[in-house]
Design an enzyme around this catalytic site. Structure first.
Site, mmCIF file in Angstrom:
data_model
loop_
_atom_site.group_PDB
_atom_site.id
_atom_site.type_symbol
_atom_site.label_atom_id
_atom_site.label_comp_id
_atom_site.label_asym_id
_atom_site.label_seq_id
_atom_site.Cartn_x
_atom_site.Cartn_y
_atom_site.Cartn_z
ATOM 1 N N MET A 195 35.175 37.393 35.102
ATOM 2 C CA MET A 195 35.670 36.922 33.806
ATOM 3 C C MET A 195 36.806 37.795 33.284
ATOM 4 O O MET A 195 36.940 38.954 33.667
ATOM 5 C CB MET A 195 34.531 36.858 32.806
ATOM 6 C CG MET A 195 33.600 35.666 33.027
ATOM 7 S SD MET A 195 32.275 35.606 31.775
ATOM 8 C CE MET A 195 31.605 33.956 32.077
ATOM 9 N N ASP B 197 34.476 41.427 27.270
ATOM 10 C CA ASP B 197 35.878 41.531 27.678
ATOM 11 C C ASP B 197 36.517 42.869 27.338
ATOM 12 O O ASP B 197 37.590 43.179 27.844
ATOM 13 C CB ASP B 197 36.697 40.405 27.035
ATOM 14 C CG ASP B 197 36.320 39.052 27.585
ATOM 15 O OD1 ASP B 197 36.024 38.973 28.793
ATOM 16 O OD2 ASP B 197 36.306 38.074 26.817
#
Lengths: 407, 407
Positions: free
Chosen positions: B187, B143
């Site tokens: 994501m 991330d």
């Protein structure tokens, strides 16, 4: 100097369909063909005379190397079903008028069952009007469902990507120490060649997916749940590979069950989704464990960064063989792959009457499916394994695979 | 001879988290550490004394090479949130008793924000009880949402896979001569680093996705539809990249529009999936064109077959730097990556007070988002591009990447 070539691509793309185009182009030029034309978006584009000169596209050997590594159909594709000669004579007349205009002597169509039907009809029409234009089909489909040929170019690369992804997903599933079920949804409406290939992820049949469901078998929801419960007694992370086309005994697709559940969005519209999502939801509700659906989606047909070199080479080879067959006078044929030996793997090409291949569908033979254990047999794996071998390194520019883009 | 090492992995895996494990292991052995232990499934496994001797796992240099190429967390992971020292003193006592039993002097935890909180608390407890055990955090997350560090190991490989897949999907979308919209769901709950990286698929900002929606921006359904309609005036195949975590102005996740009941994980994070499917359905109903949702799913964190060598090398490097920092006496630190220069790319490591990093979340800066054009800026691309460079060829056995499997 030989007459001109016209080549097209049809149906769903593969990671190596452009390698067949490269095979047609390069062999035609090597053989002394004057012009190699490409039709854009197959027969549909041809009818609008969307024809390009491939010499203006490929300027050197590096372009050919890039073309082999470029996914999707370089020329664009279509899903155009050519009507019968009696039904649409004017369509045939139009096509042959365009072929005459471009002085086309050799016509190649890279595609699956429907495309072979096109080759069959066009060669039949040529015979009726005493045209000397020769029509040869070049096999292509990730589904591996063409008859007669040992396998189809495109299948090996899709199988290699599916097995690679499955192997990575299986490892990913082991990360938490909790019960989970991952459903991998794989392409294949009626034939389970691709879903079966997920079994390659196992080494010596260890660590592959736990269950594999093919469309050739009847799917039963309760039995499925029982098998998962039984597996959960000995392991926590379970991975299941399914074909998108699995069906219940009564013939309904599993993906159709979603609609019956009446899943709706905020506007009350029915939500359409796949078999994998349905089963992941079903298990979550009935077993209460964590579930996940992974749809490999179009990546399985376009992931040329992970293509099989055996597949790329064979795709190129069937393109070249088509040119040679046409120049030698053949027409109304498809090039087939003929396996001489599995170990060591040896495969050659032949031409075969396209009328005996068109519109047929080759399924996974029943004896290659372990119905009780819900898996494919060693014979299935021995058949597929040679097709995923070796790699052709992408040409990386700035960290990403380079593709050839049409002018 | 130095005291023993204990290393664990926590949170979601990445394609290179095992390269950090390799970095910790190899550097510790090179530095003369006696034993390197691994905890299985992080702190959660440690509390059950699930500890293994890594010398029994890695028998030679080839194993280390395989480990670098193995996706998922080799040691297994957990999502265990360590309570405060005042709330759960017995947990800390238990952990330190186990550390004493294994004569652990150096403790390394490879993870993201939550894992850095664990390092922070354990080092704080060690200080309180005058323990000499040193605790160092090794950054990891696809991330890229850790503060202070220029970027996080794992992000570059995920970005490389996302950009590669996006590039292939864009080409695949061009195959038919019909209107279509493809939504790629990527994501990223709160930070859009990964979705923004889809823009790398464009070359000189040509041929990338048409629109990119990050969670840092408000998403508006009607504006989205209008932008698609405007794009359809000039092109047929439209590709949109979205973060799974995009939200409406009122704070609701787009994926929530699909389901009434919102699932949450044990930290109370909403379990997200389905924004792509929702939007594909929405456009299909409102515009009547063909739409497709592609969820890259766990492949973006486990596709080690397409990892970035820069990322693998940096992941190894932060593992090694953690060992060196601990041996030099540091504790309560995280290793950070410090970019010296972007062109040419130069990056080094430093250690940084973990209490100033734990539990924070780094988002894409507003000035790197073109809000009107719904895209990331060139500055964003210049930042990410060095992180996806170069490849580490998988070791292929029988056509598939070989992984190292735990004994």
């Amino acid at each position: 100097m030989l007459g001109n070539v016209l080549v097209g691509q049809s149906g769903g793309p593969t990671a190596v369909i452009n390698s067949s185009l490269a095979g047609v182009y390069k062999t035609a030029k090597d053989q002394g063909v004057k012009k190699v034309y490409g039709m854009l978006h197959g027969i549909q584009g041809l009818l609008e005379e969307k024809v390009i000169d491939l010499d203006e596209q490929f300027s050197n050997e590096l372009d050919i190397e890039l073309l082999k590594r470029t996914p999707s159909s370089y020329l664009g594709s279509c899903r155009y079903k050519l009507q019968g000669i009696d039904e649409a004579k004017e369509v045939y007349e139009k096509i042959f008028a365009i072929l005459k205009k471009y002085e086309v002597k050799y016509f190649f169509y890279i595609g699956g069952n429907d495309s072979m039907d096109t080759i069959n009809k066009l060669s039949e029409y040529a015979r009726l009007i005493n045209s000397e234009i020769r029509f040869i089909g070049v096999p292509k489909t990730i589904d591996n469902d063409l008859e007669v040929t040992d396998h189809t170019p495109g299948f090996g690369s899709a199988a290699k990507f599916i097995a690679t992804a499955t192997k990575e997903i299986i490892r990913d599933g082991l990360v938490y120490d909790t019960k989970s079920v991952t459903i991998i949804e794989i392409m294949g409406r009626n034939a389970g060649w691709l879903a079966g290939s997920a079994a390659l992820a196992g080494e010596q049949h260890v660590n592959g997916p736990d269950l594999i469901f093919l469309p050739e078998m009847h799917f039963n929801l309760e039995e499925f749940k029982e098998k998962i419960i039984a597996l959960q007694k000995t392991k926590k992370s379970i991975v299941v590979a399914i074909s998108e086309g699995i069906r219940l005994q009564d013939g309904r697709y599993v993906c159709e069950l979603m609609n019956e559940d009446k899943s709706v969005d905020m506007f009350g519209h029915a939500v359409l989704s796949g078999a994998g999502y349905y089963l992941a939801n079903f298990l979550k509700k009935s077993l209460g464990c964590k579930t996940r659906a992974i749809e490999l989606n179009t990546l399985q047909r376009c992931a040329s960064h992970a293509a099989s070199l055996v597949d790329i080479t064979e795709a190129f080879g069937v393109g070249g063989a088509a040119v040679n067959a046409a120049i030698e006078g053949e027409t109304g044929k498809m090039i087939i792959l003929k396996r001489i030996s599995t170990n060591p793997y040896l495969c050659t090409t032949e031409s075969y009457d396209v009328s005996k291949i068109a519109n047929l569908e080759k399924k996974v033979p029943k004896e290659w499916i372990k119905e009780d254990e819900v898996y494919v047999t060693d014979e299935f794996l021995d058949y597929v394994r040679p097709l995923i071998q070796e790699e052709l390194t992408p040409i990386y520019i700035d960290g990403l695979p380079k593709h050839l883009v049409r002018n």
